[in-house]
Design a protein around this motif. Structure first.
Motif, short mmCIF file in Angstrom:
data_model
loop_
_atom_site.label_atom_id
_atom_site.label_comp_id
_atom_site.label_asym_id
_atom_site.label_seq_id
_atom_site.Cartn_x
_atom_site.Cartn_y
_atom_site.Cartn_z
N GLY A 158 0.84 -1.19 0.00
CA GLY A 158 0.00 0.00 0.00
C GLY A 158 0.87 1.23 0.00
N THR A 159 0.28 2.32 0.48
CA THR A 159 0.99 3.60 0.47
C THR A 159 2.30 3.52 1.24
N GLY A 160 3.34 4.13 0.69
CA GLY A 160 4.65 4.12 1.37
C GLY A 160 5.65 3.28 0.60
N SER A 161 6.91 3.46 0.95
CA SER A 161 7.97 2.84 0.16
C SER A 161 8.50 1.55 0.79
N GLY A 162 7.99 1.21 1.99
CA GLY A 162 8.59 0.10 2.73
C GLY A 162 8.09 -1.27 2.31
N ASN A 163 7.03 -1.34 1.50
CA ASN A 163 6.47 -2.66 1.21
C ASN A 163 7.21 -3.34 0.05
N TRP A 164 7.03 -4.65 -0.07
CA TRP A 164 7.81 -5.47 -1.00
C TRP A 164 7.61 -5.01 -2.45
N ILE A 165 6.38 -4.74 -2.84
CA ILE A 165 6.12 -4.36 -4.23
C ILE A 165 6.77 -3.02 -4.55
N ALA A 166 6.66 -2.06 -3.64
CA ALA A 166 7.28 -0.74 -3.86
C ALA A 166 8.79 -0.90 -4.01
N LYS A 167 9.38 -1.81 -3.23
CA LYS A 167 10.83 -2.01 -3.33
C LYS A 167 11.21 -2.61 -4.69
N ILE A 168 10.40 -3.56 -5.16
CA ILE A 168 10.65 -4.18 -6.47
C ILE A 168 10.61 -3.11 -7.57
N ASP A 177 18.79 -5.77 -11.06
CA ASP A 177 18.15 -7.09 -11.16
C ASP A 177 17.31 -7.35 -9.92
N VAL A 178 16.18 -8.04 -10.16
CA VAL A 178 15.28 -8.39 -9.06
C VAL A 178 15.14 -9.90 -9.05
N TYR A 179 15.39 -10.52 -7.91
CA TYR A 179 15.18 -11.97 -7.78
C TYR A 179 13.92 -12.20 -6.96
N ALA A 180 12.99 -12.96 -7.53
CA ALA A 180 11.72 -13.19 -6.83
C ALA A 180 11.42 -14.69 -6.85
N ALA A 181 10.96 -15.19 -5.72
CA ALA A 181 10.75 -16.65 -5.58
C ALA A 181 9.64 -17.14 -6.50
N ASP A 182 9.96 -18.20 -7.27
CA ASP A 182 8.90 -18.80 -8.08
C ASP A 182 8.35 -20.06 -7.41
N ASP A 183 8.81 -20.30 -6.16
CA ASP A 183 8.30 -21.46 -5.43
C ASP A 183 7.64 -21.06 -4.11
N GLN A 184 7.27 -19.78 -3.99
CA GLN A 184 6.46 -19.38 -2.83
C GLN A 184 5.14 -18.81 -3.34
N VAL A 185 4.04 -19.42 -2.91
CA VAL A 185 2.70 -19.00 -3.34
C VAL A 185 2.06 -18.19 -2.22
N ILE A 186 1.58 -17.00 -2.57
CA ILE A 186 1.02 -16.10 -1.55
C ILE A 186 -0.32 -15.52 -2.02
N GLY A 238 4.05 -0.38 -16.45
CA GLY A 238 4.68 -0.12 -17.74
C GLY A 238 6.19 -0.21 -17.72
N LEU A 239 6.75 -1.04 -16.82
CA LEU A 239 8.20 -1.21 -16.78
C LEU A 239 8.58 -2.55 -17.41
N SER A 240 9.79 -2.61 -17.96
CA SER A 240 10.23 -3.88 -18.53
C SER A 240 10.46 -4.89 -17.41
N ALA A 241 10.04 -6.13 -17.68
CA ALA A 241 10.18 -7.18 -16.65
C ALA A 241 11.43 -8.02 -16.89
N LYS A 242 12.28 -7.55 -17.85
CA LYS A 242 13.45 -8.37 -18.23
C LYS A 242 14.38 -8.66 -17.06
N SER A 243 14.51 -7.69 -16.16
CA SER A 243 15.45 -7.91 -15.06
C SER A 243 14.83 -8.61 -13.84
N ILE A 244 13.58 -9.10 -13.99
CA ILE A 244 12.97 -9.88 -12.90
C ILE A 244 13.31 -11.35 -13.12
#
Ligand SMILES: NC(=O)c1ccc[n+]([C@@H]2O[C@H](COP(=O)([O-])OP(=O)(O)OC[C@H]3O[C@@H](n4cnc5c(N)ncnc54)[C@H](OP(=O)(O)O)[C@@H]3O)[C@@H](O)[C@H]2O)c1
Length: 291
Positions: A158-168, A177-186, A238-244
């Motif tokens: 949500g609002t603010g810069s501390g959450n995981w999505i805002a950091k990504i 580069d961003v490394y994100a788990a493809d074996d954790q379902v949330i 609208g950002l490129s996802a190439k570095s995820i």
């Protein structure tokens, strides 16, 4: 209604405050943050007793917690003091002063070995210090007070810069580069949707005594891997996802082994109170358009 809100300076607390402040008389409880409100260290029983004695409310919404999972793993005593003992203090004095207790809990109370969305009656088996401390808080709540609701939720943003999505998103903008788990379902959950549902729930329980006290999952609908979530977040802004890059959870979470499967089912809340949140991707798109 008179509502006491702990953790009012945090991600979820701030969102709940924005939502409820126009309709209710809200007393914000803060810790060290700069936000305005009454200051209280919930781990200190004397402070909690005096807080609740001097500020009688109809409902307490307890959002305050130590939420950094790695910090909790390295500081189990602090996690226990705040998340267990702090919750015990609040539950105990809420019962004494007749205040209904709402406790925010977490999907990390489960071990993540299930392969279908967790229901409220599934056995808890936390395997992180954070998860143990949140579950300890749940046990204290149900032990010390009868008038309680526990709302379990998943990854909040949500609002603010501390959450995981805002950091990504920030990393993508910096072309890192961003490394994100493809074996954790949330089940990611937009804090604004959580607050709106809580608002609706409070209105409904005050007029419908048939809605039972107890545990409810409160999340957006559906589930996704962290990697899938990062890809969608990039797409929606609208950002490129190439570095995820996809990565395994145990390679990313070096300090704390996290539960792999954390999806929560919202069926009970829908059945009991007719509250059904929108799908996680719809909520995420809405959040992204507001950034
Ligand atoms: N974030 C998530 O992804 C997530 C997922 C599932 C469940 N939850 C649960 O949802 C609730 C809200 O989470 P959040 O993300 O909004 O947390 P947050 O942003 O980390 O905010 C937590 C708040 O608790 C306060 N606090 C910490 N120690 C305290 C103490 N000893 N006395 C009084 N206040 C204290 C903090 O104040 P200071 O910063 O000033 O110390 C902060 O304002 C928590 O119960 C959390 O366990 C969160």
């Amino acid at each position: 209604m008179k509502i006491i809100l702990t953790g009012a300076g945090g991600l979820l607390g701030a969102s709940i405050l924005r939502r409820l402040a126009n309709k209710h008389e809200v007393t914000s409880i803060i810790h060290k943050s700069e936000t305005s409100g009454l200051s209280c260290d919930i781990a200190d029983e004397t402070q909690v007793q005096s807080l609740l004695k001097n500020n009688k409310g109809d409902i307490i919404v307890h959002c305050a917690a130590v939420t950094d999972v790695d910090f909790c793993e390295s500081n189990p005593r602090i996690a226990h003091n705040v998340n267990c003992i702090g919750t015990r203090n609040l539950a105990c004095y809420s019962a004494m002063y007749g205040i209904t207790f709402i406790y925010i809990s977490s999907d990390y109370i489960f071990d993540g070995r299930k392969q279908s969305p967790y229901r409220e009656d599934d056995d808890a088996n936390p395997e992180t210090v954070y998860g143990i401390s949140k579950y300890g808080g749940e046990l204290y709540v149900s032990y010390f007070t009868k008038k309680y609701y526990i709302f379990r939720t998943g990854l909040l943003y949500g609002t603010g810069s501390g959450n995981w999505i805002a950091k990504i998103i920030n990393k993508l903008k910096l072309k890192e580069d961003v490394y994100a788990a493809d074996d954790q379902v949330i089940t990611p959950t937009y804090a604004e949707d959580f607050s709106a549902a809580l608002d609706e729930f409070i209105a409904k329980v005050s007029s419908d005594p048939k809605i039972a006290y107890g545990i409810y999952n409160l999340t957006n609908r559906g589930s996704v891997t962290r990697h899938g979530l990062a890809l969608k977040a990039a797409e929606y802004c609208g950002l490129s996802a190439k570095s995820i890059k996809p990565a395994k959870l145990d390679k990313i979470s070096s300090v704390t082994p996290r539960p792999k499967y954390c999806a929560l089912s919202g069926e009970k809340l829908d059945r009991a109170a007719g509250i059904k949140l929108r799908a996680w991707d719809e909520a995420l798109q809405d959040y992204m358009t507001k950034q």
